[in-house]
Design a protein around this motif. Structure first.
Motif: not given
Ligand code: EPZ
Length: 432
Positions: A332, A328-329, A22-23, A164-166, A372, A122-126, A162, A306
């Protein structure tokens, strides 16, 4: 809302095939927006989140279709609506992945803020900071991000505070059509990021360093039509292997990649499980009570967040105590109270859970709270004595394709109960 009913206690055994990730599929589908031509997709799982992403891309004006071999065809040539409305984004936060491609392709994008979810803010500030570094103007109001780069995006060096995957995926896609070179420092190293980079390279993008924490993208004027294939879903694979471990069974997952699960398989071996791997399969056999193993979630290649809930379910019946730290979260551990209802002994201390293994879990009615967490309740139900009824299983359907079918094939006593079958309706007389 459907329930899943499980009668536990049977060691599961046999072989099951992994679905596409999915991811991985979500960013791959978003990348179709970058291409003025057809892209064919293989190994995309049939999940609600995937349907939502396809609906979103179709809403933007692209042609989207399935064929009879469950391949997806997208042609974004006619796309002309660089928007992602709240009605769609609220059901799937990963919709934010269209922001980078829309901005790169159209020079403008209006995307609803994803909002938080059960596991955190889960902000998207980055993501937004990175796009600004590439020359976009970003305006956030009324719950929407309005991004503009009328003269196109410029290459930039972006250092993530930090991992960030997406965020890494969004900015990689934005950089593909930018003018000049973009460097992503402290980039995510997840296999899904590598899958996206390799797929974009196949269509003509110039990307190096994916899989490391420094990715370099040299912008090109356009990328070509072609095909993309999602990698196996490593989280789904590990969830089925965990089903063997928690029930004292023996399961092989085919169409899987052990290299993507090194941390998980190392901790499984530490727990006393026999782990065998081949080119495209992984086998776990648990012929003794699991040993307690401490877990500390980290970005890849560390232990995946996850898989934290699933591993915790296993540790609930381990022969001793362990600690599980979620780094990470911020929220959770929603599965903890539900596991405690099944007889688990878990104490929370901030971001760390202290799990003391008990001899047996007992079946109980429990509630899924996030994707999860619901997987961990299924695992606990498979091991527990008696019946477990899991409500709100729409959470699990977001990430596990045909879960009860695959588990039944492995010998599980599991069934889905539709909403109408389980409602308690009382004939309460009208008060005279
Ligand atoms: C991806 O989410 C996955 N989703 C998540 O899977 C996974 O848990 C996560 O990466 C960590 O591996 C997809 O790929 C669709 P992050 P993502 O940005 O990208 C903080 C599942 O169960 N952050 O790596 O949203 C954030 O809050 C899902 O399949 C900011 O503060 O996660 C978190 O604490 C759940 N600002 C940390 O960074 C930002 O701009 C890591 O988040 C972006 C993230």
């Amino acid at each position: 809302m459907d329930n899943i009913i499980i009668r536990g206690g049977t060691p599961l055994s046999g072989s099951v095939e992994a679905s596409g990730a999915k991811n991985a599929a979500l960013p791959l589908l978003a990348a179709s927006i970058l291409v003025e031509g057809p892209v064919v997709y293989h190994r995309i799982p049939h999940l609600k989140d995937i349907t939502t992403m396809m609906t979103l891309i179709s809403y933007q004006g692209a042609e989207v279709a399935f064929d009879d071999r469950s391949c997806i065809h997208i042609d974004a040539t006619s796309a002309d609506k660089p928007e992602a409305p709240y009605e769609l984004v609220k059901t799937m936060r990963a919709s934010a992945l269209v922001l980078g491609p829309l901005l790169a392709r159209f020079g403008t994008a209006k995307v609803s803020l994803p909002g938080g979810c059960a596991i955190g803010a889960r902000p998207i500030d980055m993501h937004l900071k990175g796009l600004e570094a590439m020359g976009a103007t970003i305006n956030v109001e009324h719950g929407y991000v309005e991004a503009n780069a009328p003269k196109g995006l410029k290459g930039a060096t972006i250092v993530f505070d930090q991992v960030t995957v997406t965020g890494t995926e969004n900015l990689m896609m934005a950089a593909v059509l930018a003018d000049g070179e973009t460097v992503l420092e402290n980039a995510a190293r997840e296999p899904e990021v590598v899958n996206l980079a390799a797929s974009l390279r196949d269509l003509g993008a110039v990307i190096e360093g994916d899989g490391s924490n420094r990715i370099v993208i040299r912008g090109v004027s356009s990328i070509n039509s072609g095909a993309m294939t999602a990698i196996p879903d490593r989280i789904e694979v590990a969830t089925y292997l965990a089903a063997a471990m928690i029930t004292g069974g023996d399961i092989t997952v085919t169409q899987s990649d052990a290299k993507a699960l090194k941390a998980f398989l190392a901790r499984a071996a530490d727990a006393g499980v026999t782990v065998e791997t081949g080119k495209d399969w992984i086998r776990c056999k648990a012929d003794q009570r699991l040993k307690p193993v401490n877990i500390h979630t980290q970005p890849h290649p560390g232990f995946p967040t996850d898989l934290q809930a699933q591993f915790m379910a296993m540790m609930c019946i381990a022969d001793g105590a362990c600690t599980i730290s979620e780094t990470i979260f911020e929220n959770r551990f929603m599965h903890v109270q539900e596991l405690v209802r099944m007889g688990a002994d878990i104490q929370l201390d901030g971001h760390t859970a202290i799990v003391k293994g008990v001899a047996k879990l007992s079946g109980a009615p429990v509630m899924a709270t996030d994707l999860r967490a619901s997987a961990s309740l299924v695992l606990a139900g498979l091991a527990a004595e008696g019946e477990t009824k899991i409500s709100r299983v729409y959470h699990i359907d977001r990430g596990y394709e045909r879960i009860e079918e695959k588990l039944m094939k492995l010998g599980a006593n599991i069934k889905r109960q539709s909403a109408s079958e389980h409602q308690i309706t009382g004939n309460i007389p009208l008060y005279a």
